[in-house]
Design an enzyme around this catalytic site. Structure first.
Site, short mmCIF file in Angstrom:
data_model
loop_
_atom_site.label_atom_id
_atom_site.label_comp_id
_atom_site.label_asym_id
_atom_site.label_seq_id
_atom_site.Cartn_x
_atom_site.Cartn_y
_atom_site.Cartn_z
N GLU A 41 44.74 37.93 50.43
CA GLU A 41 43.44 38.39 49.92
C GLU A 41 42.37 38.38 51.02
O GLU A 41 42.26 37.43 51.79
CB GLU A 41 43.00 37.46 48.79
CG GLU A 41 41.62 37.76 48.21
CD GLU A 41 41.12 36.67 47.28
OE1 GLU A 41 40.35 36.99 46.36
OE2 GLU A 41 41.51 35.49 47.46
N LYS A 112 39.78 43.19 41.42
CA LYS A 112 40.01 41.85 40.88
C LYS A 112 39.17 41.62 39.62
O LYS A 112 37.95 41.83 39.62
CB LYS A 112 39.65 40.82 41.95
CG LYS A 112 39.96 39.38 41.60
CD LYS A 112 39.62 38.51 42.80
CE LYS A 112 39.87 37.04 42.55
NZ LYS A 112 39.46 36.22 43.72
N CYS A 147 44.54 36.15 43.59
CA CYS A 147 44.01 34.79 43.74
C CYS A 147 43.62 34.13 42.41
O CYS A 147 44.48 33.70 41.65
CB CYS A 147 42.85 34.81 44.73
SG CYS A 147 42.47 33.17 45.43
#
Length: 265
Positions: A41, A112, A147
Site C-alpha cells: 500500500e 479503499k 490494509c
C-alpha cells in the site's frame, strides 16, 4: 499459478521518483518467475506520510500508473501495483489500488473503503471508496482489499459472493500491531476458505516503523510463506483447486445465515 509479493522498504530519504524506478526494476525481475506480482500500500509516498499526500497525489493515469503498466508488460505478469494517493477529477483524494494485465492494461482500480486514522490522517484527508472489486485472473478470481479493510470481515464476504477465490491485501501495517496483521490475515483465509496474499511494507513511514512480515495463507489457514522485517520477495505456488477442495470437504460457507431475527424485548 505462482505469485510473488514484493515487500518494499520505504526510506524517507528516497524520493518517490527514485522508488518508482527501483520498484519497476524489481517487478521486471519477476519475468519468468511469477504469474502474479503484488506490491504494498502507498509505497510511492508512505502510508503514514500524511503531510506528503497533497503534494504527491497523482491522477489515476499518473507517473505510478505509467511506470507500473510498463513494468507489468515488460515482466509479462498480472501486477497488483499496491496503491497510490489518487487525485480525482473533482480534487478529492483516494487511496487507490491499481491492477494491470500482462499486456500492461489497467484492468481494475479499487478505492479503499475503510480509511484508517479515526479523526486524523487518512480518515480525514481521503474520501472513501464504495465499490467492491474483483479481478478475473485465469482460474483464480482475485478480490481486492487494502490494509485497514482487513479488520472488516463483511467486505471479504462480499468478495466471496462476487466469486473471489483469493484476496490481495497490500498494506502499510505498523510494527506495533504486527500480531493483529498475522492473526487477521489467517482469520480472513479460514472464514472464507480462500487464499490470502497480504503484502506489507518494510522500513519506516514518517517515523512509523513498519511491520513487514508479508504472508501467504492457504484456504485452510496455514501460512505458506512469511517474510521478515526487511525488504524481501516471497514467491509461492497457488493451487486454485485447493479452494474448491476445501470448500467441498468442509462446506461451512453453505451454512451462512445472512440475517438473524432481532432480540426479543
Amino acid at each position: 499459478m505462482r505469485a510473488s509479493l514484493i515487500q518494499i522498504a520505504v526510506d524517507p530519504d528516497e524520493s518517490p521518483n527514485s522508488r518508482r524506478a527501483r520498484v519497476t526494476s524489481l517487478v521486471a525481475g519477476q519475468r519468468g518467475v511469477a504469474d502474479l506480482v503484488i506490491l504494498p500500500e502507498l509505497w510511492p509516498v508512505g502510508a503514514f506520510a500524511y503531510e506528503s499526500f497533497e503534494a504527491e497525489a497523482e491522477p489515476l493515469t499518473g507517473p505510478t500508473h505509467q511506470a507500473m503498466a510498463k513494468a507489468a508488460a515488460d515482466a509479462g505478469v498480472w501486477l497488483h501495483a499496491g496503491s497510490i494517493v489518487e487525485r480525482a477529477p473533482d480534487g478529492a483524494l483516494y487511496n487507490t489500488a491499481l491492477v494491470f494485465s500482462p499486456s500492461g492494461d489497467l484492468v481494475a482500480s479499487y478505492r479503499k473503503i475503510h480509511r484508517f486514522g479515526f479523526d486524523k490522517g487518512e480518515a480525514t484527508m481521503m474520501a472513501a471508496g464504495d465499490e467492491l472489486v474483483t479481478v478475473p485472473l485465469p482460474g483464480l478470481p482475485l478480490g481486492v482489499a487494502t490494509c485497514y479493510d482487513l479488520r472488516f470481515p463483511e467486505l471479504f464476504r462480499g468478495l466471496v459472493d462476487a466469486g473471489a477465490l483469493a484476496f490481495a491485501i497490500p498494506a502499510g501495517w505498523p510494527a506495533r500491531r504486527r500480531d493483529h496483521w498475522t492473526l487477521l490475515a489467517r482469520a480472513r483465509a479460514v472464514e472464507n476458505q480462500a487464499y490470502v496474499l497480504a503484502c506489507s511494507t518494510a522500513g519506516s513511514h514518517a517515523g512509523v516503523p513498519q511491520a513487514g512480515h508479508s504472508l501467504v495463507v492457504d484456504p485452510w489457514g496455514e501460512v505458506l510463506a512469511e517474510a521478515g522485517e526487511a525488504e524481501e520477495t516471497l514467491t509461492v505456488d497457488l493451487d486454485p483447486a485447493k479452494v474448491t477442495t476445501t470448500r467441498t470437504q468442509f462446506p461451512a460457507l453453505k451454512d451462512r445465515v445472512l440475517a438473524t431475527p432481532p432480540p426479543r424485548p
